[in-house]
Design a protein around this motif. Structure first.
Motif, PDB file in Angstrom:
ATOM      1  N   ASP A 142       0.865  -1.177   0.000  1.00  0.00           N
ATOM      2  CA  ASP A 142       0.000   0.000   0.000  1.00  0.00           C
ATOM      3  C   ASP A 142       0.904   1.230   0.000  1.00  0.00           C
ATOM      4  O   ASP A 142       1.643   1.476   0.949  1.00  0.00           O
ATOM      5  N   THR A 151      -0.430   5.062   6.807  1.00  0.00           N
ATOM      6  CA  THR A 151      -0.749   3.659   6.578  1.00  0.00           C
ATOM      7  C   THR A 151      -0.631   2.825   7.854  1.00  0.00           C
ATOM      8  O   THR A 151      -1.253   1.769   7.957  1.00  0.00           O
ATOM      9  N   PRO A 156      -5.845  -0.997   4.751  1.00  0.00           N
ATOM     10  CA  PRO A 156      -5.222  -0.904   3.422  1.00  0.00           C
ATOM     11  C   PRO A 156      -6.214  -0.550   2.324  1.00  0.00           C
ATOM     12  O   PRO A 156      -7.419  -0.756   2.446  1.00  0.00           O
ATOM     13  N   ASP A 157      -5.654  -0.013   1.241  1.00  0.00           N
ATOM     14  CA  ASP A 157      -6.417   0.281   0.035  1.00  0.00           C
ATOM     15  C   ASP A 157      -5.467   0.101  -1.148  1.00  0.00           C
ATOM     16  O   ASP A 157      -4.556   0.902  -1.347  1.00  0.00           O
ATOM     17  N   PHE A 158      -5.659  -0.965  -1.922  1.00  0.00           N
ATOM     18  CA  PHE A 158      -4.759  -1.264  -3.025  1.00  0.00           C
ATOM     19  C   PHE A 158      -5.306  -0.781  -4.367  1.00  0.00           C
ATOM     20  O   PHE A 158      -4.770  -1.134  -5.423  1.00  0.00           O
TER      21      PHE A 158
END
Length: 339
Positions: A142, A151, A156-158
């Motif tokens: 990430d 973070t 998370p954000d992918f």
């Protein structure tokens, strides 16, 4: 083999680097705000294959422990994990190549991702405890930390920014009859950060990337002993082509003397130098000087058991913060208990 790790981090600190005018970070314990935080630092599952030669890890990770870390321990023929580190300097460049600062996730903003590695040692014809050969490692994480997202404190954000990195290197312990003489490692790495990315002054870019390298080498041994002793040296360097980076290029070196006095075999002494080319572009708007130089020296005294006392002196002949127009000197006293 399968294993996992979970780790909690509690940090309470102050802006000591800013007070000294340091951009590289003379004290690695202070990173980005908030400086008072409680977070899930690590949570990952690791699976190894082919006699531990291949490793795959997924979860919340600390990429800076694996990539470009000059202080990463390496083993020797006689004591596989008794070379705890190439140095005990406390400045940030030994843990994070300065040209990757602001991009690679690490202390204390770990990030979710996936990491894989292969090493040539550990096959049936080699002793798996002795690091002697080539390795390759890579990871995808990430990458929203480069956009100002904490973070370490967020899920998370992918779907957005990603940080990708790969490193190839070699580790050697060449003299079987004098096991720790000549031990060393060398590495070359490349990384890529997707965007969009921006700087305070308005500079933008869609993505960026760079390279880094380092060399760690045991130079000489003081005497025959069951304790590790001698002098270790390191060199490191990094570069990026970014318009929004804090630091565009860097070079560093250092020497560590482990156990120079027979009656104090667990003491160590060291000195390091780091110079960084800062992003002083008006469109970046960071307000830095064009470069920063840093010299640091320390003595690490063994007290009892695993307890160490470490006074550190840091001199910045050319601080990076533009308001710091004259050299700065900082003293630090650190008590550590490795476990």
């Amino acid at each position: 083999m399968r294993f996992f790790e979970a780790e909690l981090l509690q940090f309470n600190g102050q802006q000591v680097n800013e007070a000294a005018g340091s951009v590289q970070g003379y004290n690695s314990l202070e990173a980005t705000a908030p400086l008072n935080r409680t977070e899930l630092y690590q949570l990952w599952l690791n699976q190894t294959f082919n006699g531990d030669q291949i490793s795959l890890r997924i979860g919340k990770l600390i990429p800076s422990l694996n990539f470009g870390n000059v202080s990463r321990p390496f083993g020797t023929q006689s004591h596989p994990q008794l070379f705890p580190s190439s140095t005990s300097l406390i400045y940030t460049p030994i843990f994070v190549v300065p040209s990757m600062l602001g991009f690679i996730p690490g202390y204390y903003n770990s990030a979710f991702g996936i990491y894989g590695s292969w090493k040539s040692w550990g096959s049936p014809k080699n002793d798996p405890a002795v690091p002697n050969g080539w390795y390759f490692q890579a990871g995808i994480y990430d990458g929203r930390g480069a956009q100002g997202i904490q973070t370490g404190l967020n899920w998370p954000d992918f779907s957005g920014a990603l940080f990708e990195v790969a490193e190839i290197g070699g580790v050697w312990t060449p003299f079987a009859h004098q096991p720790d003489d000549g031990a060393g490692s060398i590495a070359l790495g490349a990384w890529h950060q997707s965007g969009p990315l921006s700087a305070p002054g308005g500079a933008t870019e869609s993505d960026t990337g760079g390279f880094y390298t380092y060399l760690v080498q045991k130079i000489v041994r003081f005497r025959q002993s069951s304790y590790q002793n001698g002098i270790i040296g390191f060199l490191q360097g990094g570069w990026n082509n970014s318009r929004t980076a804090i630091i565009n290029n860097s070079f560093g070196l250092g020497l560590t003397a482990i156990g120079p006095f027979p009656q104090r075999p667990l003491d160590s002494y060291g000195v390091g130098f780091s110079i960084a080319g800062l992003n002083d572009s008006p469109t970046a708007g960071y307000g830095f000087n064009s470069y920063e130089t840093m010299i640091q020296t320390y003595a690490q005294y063994h007290l009892i058991s695993n307890l160490y006392l470490q006074p550190v002196l840091t001199i910045l002949p050319n601080p990076g913060v533009k308001g710091a127009s004259s050299p700065s000197i900082a003293g630090t006293l650190q008590l550590t208990f490795p476990f």
